[in-house]
Design an enzyme around this catalytic site. Structure first.
Site, PDB file in Angstrom:
ATOM      1  N   ASP A 117       0.833  -1.209   0.000  1.00  0.00           N
ATOM      2  CA  ASP A 117       0.000   0.000   0.000  1.00  0.00           C
ATOM      3  C   ASP A 117       0.867   1.259   0.000  1.00  0.00           C
ATOM      4  O   ASP A 117       1.998   1.249   0.496  1.00  0.00           O
ATOM      5  CB  ASP A 117      -0.928  -0.024   1.226  1.00  0.00           C
ATOM      6  CG  ASP A 117      -2.073   0.963   1.096  1.00  0.00           C
ATOM      7  OD1 ASP A 117      -2.402   1.380  -0.033  1.00  0.00           O
ATOM      8  OD2 ASP A 117      -2.651   1.325   2.148  1.00  0.00           O
ATOM      9  N   ASN A 175     -10.983  -2.851  -5.029  1.00  0.00           N
ATOM     10  CA  ASN A 175     -10.262  -1.930  -5.919  1.00  0.00           C
ATOM     11  C   ASN A 175     -10.941  -1.734  -7.286  1.00  0.00           C
ATOM     12  O   ASN A 175     -10.632  -0.784  -8.000  1.00  0.00           O
ATOM     13  CB  ASN A 175      -8.810  -2.379  -6.129  1.00  0.00           C
ATOM     14  CG  ASN A 175      -7.921  -2.187  -4.925  1.00  0.00           C
ATOM     15  OD1 ASN A 175      -6.975  -2.946  -4.691  1.00  0.00           O
ATOM     16  ND2 ASN A 175      -8.197  -1.156  -4.116  1.00  0.00           N
TER      17      ASN A 175
HETATM   18  C1  IPE Z   1      -5.378  -2.815  -0.113  1.00  0.00           C
HETATM   19  O1  IPE Z   1      -5.039  -1.492  -0.349  1.00  0.00           O
HETATM   20  C2  IPE Z   1      -5.342  -3.588  -1.369  1.00  0.00           C
HETATM   21  C3  IPE Z   1      -4.051  -3.697  -2.004  1.00  0.00           C
HETATM   22  C4  IPE Z   1      -2.903  -3.310  -1.532  1.00  0.00           C
HETATM   23  C5  IPE Z   1      -4.079  -4.342  -3.264  1.00  0.00           C
HETATM   24  P1  IPE Z   1      -6.149  -0.356  -0.444  1.00  0.00           P
HETATM   25  O2  IPE Z   1      -5.432   0.925  -0.549  1.00  0.00           O
HETATM   26  O3  IPE Z   1      -7.122  -0.656  -1.504  1.00  0.00           O
HETATM   27  O4  IPE Z   1      -6.870  -0.489   0.973  1.00  0.00           O
HETATM   28  P2  IPE Z   1      -7.903   0.444   1.707  1.00  0.00           P
HETATM   29  O5  IPE Z   1      -9.130   0.500   0.858  1.00  0.00           O
HETATM   30  O6  IPE Z   1      -7.285   1.789   1.861  1.00  0.00           O
HETATM   31  O7  IPE Z   1      -8.146  -0.215   3.014  1.00  0.00           O
HETATM   32  C1  IPE Z   2      -1.673   0.180  -3.294  1.00  0.00           C
HETATM   33  O1  IPE Z   2      -1.446   1.532  -3.343  1.00  0.00           O
HETATM   34  C2  IPE Z   2      -1.856  -0.417  -4.660  1.00  0.00           C
HETATM   35  C3  IPE Z   2      -3.223  -0.867  -4.934  1.00  0.00           C
HETATM   36  C4  IPE Z   2      -4.216  -0.851  -4.091  1.00  0.00           C
HETATM   37  C5  IPE Z   2      -3.462  -1.373  -6.260  1.00  0.00           C
HETATM   38  P1  IPE Z   2      -2.631   2.567  -3.325  1.00  0.00           P
HETATM   39  O2  IPE Z   2      -3.019   2.866  -4.733  1.00  0.00           O
HETATM   40  O3  IPE Z   2      -3.750   2.106  -2.475  1.00  0.00           O
HETATM   41  O4  IPE Z   2      -1.925   3.821  -2.685  1.00  0.00           O
HETATM   42  P2  IPE Z   2      -2.557   4.858  -1.673  1.00  0.00           P
HETATM   43  O5  IPE Z   2      -3.086   4.081  -0.511  1.00  0.00           O
HETATM   44  O6  IPE Z   2      -3.630   5.581  -2.401  1.00  0.00           O
HETATM   45  O7  IPE Z   2      -1.410   5.720  -1.317  1.00  0.00           O
HETATM   46 MG    MG Z   3      -4.174   2.368  -0.497  1.00  0.00          MG
END
Ligand code: IPE
Ligand code: IPE
Ligand code: MG
Length: 248
Positions: free
Chosen positions: A21, A69
């Site tokens: 993340d 996602n």
């Molecule tokens: C969790 O990250 C899913 C992945 C890393 C693929 P998110 O960024 O989607 O999680 P939330 O929604 O903030 O909890």
């Molecule tokens: C994790 O990074 C990757 C995926 C969930 C695909 P994020 O895209 O959630 O990054 P933040 O949380 O917005 O920084």
């Molecule tokens: Mg995230």
């Protein structure tokens, strides 16, 4: 490898699972589009896979795309799918060379056809690799995974193939996408949040949790080794007392 001579092999987790993340925030901090963060994140994937393989981790699970996602803006979703496809295409050779088996957790059927095709090709081509299993969690949600398993068990009960009284934890585990693989020992989340976001809800019941503020694009070899060092200093009691464990 020489650099890690101090690593005690018994302290290396068999299964490491990572919630990757912080890509979006990493990019935003640099006034770049979110996708630039995801791109940089692919280099972290390469570094972490290589390091895990080198130090003897046997199962590495990376949460790359959750069932939730899909709700992101369509351009971000398609950008991520494109990155995934190019990653898979470019990594096949390295996986074969390093004896890494690729496996996928989640709703594979929801992925775009082109991504699914490469994914299935890489999975088939690396099927005999044994040094490490790399699980990519794609369109993955722990609740969805458990519900799929529960429906199968319920169906077998309804058909009279199974008695509901005989249902066991092992029977459920064997119907999860991770069937046959050990539960994660160490679960890492980068990017500062302290939540599971629907990741490996069943399998993580006794995982050691490690949260770091480091955003995924900055999580590389050194950061993984640090997490594993912290893990090695934890006492896993599995419900017992500390002195019971010392007594052996
Ligand atoms: C969790 O990250 C899913 C992945 C890393 C693929 P998110 O960024 O989607 O999680 P939330 O929604 O903030 O909890
Ligand atoms: C994790 O990074 C990757 C995926 C969930 C695909 P994020 O895209 O959630 O990054 P933040 O949380 O917005 O920084
Ligand atoms: Mg995230």
């Amino acid at each position: 490898m020489e650099e890690n001579a101090s690593f005690d092999i018994r302290l290396i987790p068999t299964h490491v699972a990572i919630i990757m993340d912080g890509n979006g925030r990493w990019a935003e901090e640099r006034n770049k589009p979110r996708l630039a963060g995801h791109k940089a994140g692919v280099d972290s994937v390469r570094a972490v896979v290589e390091t895990a393989r080198e130090i003897g981790v046997r199962h590495l699970t990376l949460y790359a795309f959750s069932t939730e996602n899909w709700q992101r803006p369509p351009t971000e979703v398609s950008g991520l799918m494109k990155l995934l496809r190019t990653y898979l295409e470019s990594e096949l050779r390295t996986m074969l060379k390093n004896d890494i088996r690729l496996f996928c957790l989640g709703q594979r059927e929801r992925l775009p056809t082109d991504v699914r095709k490469v994914l299935e090709k890489v999975m088939a081509d690396t099927d005999q690799c044994r040094a490490m299993t790399l699980n990519l969690a794609l369109s993955y949600g722990g609740r969805n995974e458990m519900m799929r398993a529960v429906r199968q068990l319920a169906g077998q009960c309804a058909l009279g193939e199974l008695e509901w009284q005989s249902l066991s934890e092992d029977m459920l585990s064997d119907l999860l996408d991770t069937a046959g693989q050990p539960d994660p020992d160490l679960l890492i989340r980068t990017g500062g949040e302290r939540r599971l976001s629907n990741f490996l809800l069943w399998q993580a019941s006794y995982a050691e949790l490690y949260f770091t503020d480091t955003k995924w694009p900055d999580f590389r070899r050194e950061q993984l080794l640090e997490a594993i060092t912290v893990y090695g200093n934890r006492q896993r009691r599995f419900g017992k007392t500390g002195s019971q464990l010392q007594a052996g």
